[in-house]
Design a protein around this motif. Sequence first.
Motif, PDB file in Angstrom:
ATOM      1  N   GLU A 212      30.574 -51.682 -86.921  1.00  0.00           N
ATOM      2  CA  GLU A 212      31.558 -50.912 -86.162  1.00  0.00           C
ATOM      3  C   GLU A 212      31.045 -50.581 -84.763  1.00  0.00           C
ATOM      4  OE1 GLU A 212      34.250 -48.074 -88.913  1.00  0.00           O
ATOM      5  OE2 GLU A 212      32.091 -47.796 -89.247  1.00  0.00           O
ATOM      6  N   VAL A 213      29.761 -50.234 -84.670  1.00  0.00           N
ATOM      7  CA  VAL A 213      29.187 -49.885 -83.364  1.00  0.00           C
ATOM      8  C   VAL A 213      29.155 -51.111 -82.461  1.00  0.00           C
ATOM      9  CG1 VAL A 213      27.141 -49.032 -82.172  1.00  0.00           C
ATOM     10  CG2 VAL A 213      27.829 -47.991 -84.340  1.00  0.00           C
ATOM     11  N   VAL A 214      28.723 -52.241 -82.987  1.00  0.00           N
ATOM     12  CA  VAL A 214      28.672 -53.472 -82.186  1.00  0.00           C
ATOM     13  C   VAL A 214      30.069 -53.867 -81.725  1.00  0.00           C
ATOM     14  CG1 VAL A 214      28.152 -55.941 -82.241  1.00  0.00           C
ATOM     15  CG2 VAL A 214      26.554 -54.306 -83.254  1.00  0.00           C
ATOM     16  N   GLU A 215      31.050 -53.761 -82.617  1.00  0.00           N
ATOM     17  CA  GLU A 215      32.432 -54.085 -82.246  1.00  0.00           C
ATOM     18  C   GLU A 215      32.930 -53.159 -81.137  1.00  0.00           C
ATOM     19  OE1 GLU A 215      36.322 -55.833 -82.428  1.00  0.00           O
ATOM     20  OE2 GLU A 215      34.324 -56.506 -83.027  1.00  0.00           O
ATOM     21  N   ALA A 216      32.608 -51.876 -81.223  1.00  0.00           N
ATOM     22  CA  ALA A 216      33.030 -50.919 -80.196  1.00  0.00           C
ATOM     23  C   ALA A 216      32.379 -51.249 -78.853  1.00  0.00           C
ATOM     24  CB  ALA A 216      32.672 -49.494 -80.629  1.00  0.00           C
ATOM     25  N   ILE A 217      31.112 -51.654 -78.882  1.00  0.00           N
ATOM     26  CA  ILE A 217      30.418 -52.041 -77.648  1.00  0.00           C
ATOM     27  C   ILE A 217      31.095 -53.250 -77.012  1.00  0.00           C
ATOM     28  CG2 ILE A 217      28.274 -53.059 -76.773  1.00  0.00           C
ATOM     29  CD1 ILE A 217      26.775 -51.250 -78.773  1.00  0.00           C
ATOM     30  N   PHE A 218      31.362 -54.275 -77.818  1.00  0.00           N
ATOM     31  CA  PHE A 218      31.981 -55.488 -77.290  1.00  0.00           C
ATOM     32  C   PHE A 218      33.386 -55.187 -76.732  1.00  0.00           C
ATOM     33  CE2 PHE A 218      29.438 -58.635 -80.149  1.00  0.00           C
ATOM     34  CZ  PHE A 218      28.303 -58.375 -79.400  1.00  0.00           C
ATOM     35  N   ARG A 219      34.142 -54.366 -77.456  1.00  0.00           N
ATOM     36  CA  ARG A 219      35.493 -54.023 -76.994  1.00  0.00           C
ATOM     37  C   ARG A 219      35.450 -53.278 -75.659  1.00  0.00           C
ATOM     38  NH1 ARG A 219      38.831 -50.822 -81.329  1.00  0.00           N
ATOM     39  NH2 ARG A 219      40.228 -50.713 -79.517  1.00  0.00           N
ATOM     40  N   THR A 220      34.494 -52.347 -75.543  1.00  0.00           N
ATOM     41  CA  THR A 220      34.394 -51.555 -74.316  1.00  0.00           C
ATOM     42  C   THR A 220      33.996 -52.423 -73.131  1.00  0.00           C
ATOM     43  OG1 THR A 220      33.734 -49.637 -75.642  1.00  0.00           O
ATOM     44  CG2 THR A 220      33.303 -49.529 -73.280  1.00  0.00           C
ATOM     45  N   LEU A 221      32.994 -53.265 -73.321  1.00  0.00           N
ATOM     46  CA  LEU A 221      32.562 -54.135 -72.231  1.00  0.00           C
ATOM     47  C   LEU A 221      33.656 -55.116 -71.836  1.00  0.00           C
ATOM     48  CD1 LEU A 221      28.883 -54.869 -73.357  1.00  0.00           C
ATOM     49  CD2 LEU A 221      29.638 -53.364 -71.501  1.00  0.00           C
ATOM     50  N   ALA A 222      34.367 -55.653 -72.842  1.00  0.00           N
ATOM     51  CA  ALA A 222      35.456 -56.595 -72.549  1.00  0.00           C
ATOM     52  C   ALA A 222      36.586 -55.918 -71.791  1.00  0.00           C
ATOM     53  CB  ALA A 222      35.983 -57.206 -73.848  1.00  0.00           C
TER      54      ALA A 222
END
Length: 375
Positions: free
Chosen positions: A143-153
């Motif tokens: 979940e944390v990795v997905e949130a990071i990728f979503r935010t950067l994207a």
Amino acid sequence: TTTTTTTTTTTTPLPSTYVPQSSKYRTLNPALLPTLQASLPAYDYLKSLTAGHKSRGPPPSEIYEDPRNQNVLVYIGAPGRGRLLPRSQAGVSPWDSSVQGGDAAWEGLRVYDGKVFKLDRHLKRLFKSAKALGFENVHTKEEVVEAIFRTLAANGMRNGAHMRLTLTRGEKCTSSMNPNFNVYGTTLIVLAEWKPTEGATTYDNTKGIALITASTRRNSPSTVDSKIHHNNMINNILPKIEANLANAADALMLDLDGFVSETNATNVFMVDDAVLITPHADHCLPGITRETVINLAAELGIPCEVRRVSLSEFHSADEVFTTGTMGELTPVTKIDGRTIGTGQRGVITARLQEAYKTLPDRPGWSTELPPFASN
């Protein structure tokens, strides 16, 4: 015979309660709450466009080193309930533990050329801090990795960005320090900004910086253990205020026995007769950049010692530099007004800086970002 005259002053007592004739203080009719909840987002947006809102502080040109940071999107939410919000609307509940008691853990991460540097190592430390603090119903690593990728994207960030990753104990059902009232799971905040390694919020990694020694001592493990990367930052903020008042970049902090621990924001190294020396991590955070520099020194054949180091050793060192994720490796040219070495960046500091810059492109050191789709 002496005559004494006593003067008595009569004061009209104030009423026990004051009730104005026409009160501006009103009790909300519960039936209107749904209307308030539905209308507030539109009201807040329109309010943000007013001249009064825009003039509440200095103009954006004076605030943002990079103007893109004025409109970044921030990820906030409990497990399974996170969402991206514009900067002007981003916020956590007043009942969140980070507000109630600074009850949270955090990490700083850097993005280099389409890669997040040492992501796995930072997440490991984040979850270790959460475990040490006894967090429950915690976000998963996925979940944390997905949130990071979503935010950067969402922000289009693939290079030159820094992230502040915060995991709080979460929202409480009532105001209290008691973790028993945390019933909604942890709150995750992914705050990514355009931030160069050398700039207004970091340091000059060529010319170097000046430090002072703070009067505030570093926490010992008997009070608040710095190996928990927690958000109780007042022990760091007070020395930073001392540094600001002295026109220094940061402040060295001593442990309770008077030995150097770290600065208010970074770990610290010194060089003496070509030997690299850094304080042990009993009182300071064993930083990830600190760990990386120790490994780099071994790779480059630079002898390294981890031990107690006195302030006088730093004052008379050949070289001194600080380490941190945000600013990387920064030379220190003065401490308490004393010139360090030649007053310029040292040879060993420069060697380690150059080696450090190669790390994001080395296999196994970074996590590749997925492709970003554009609308």
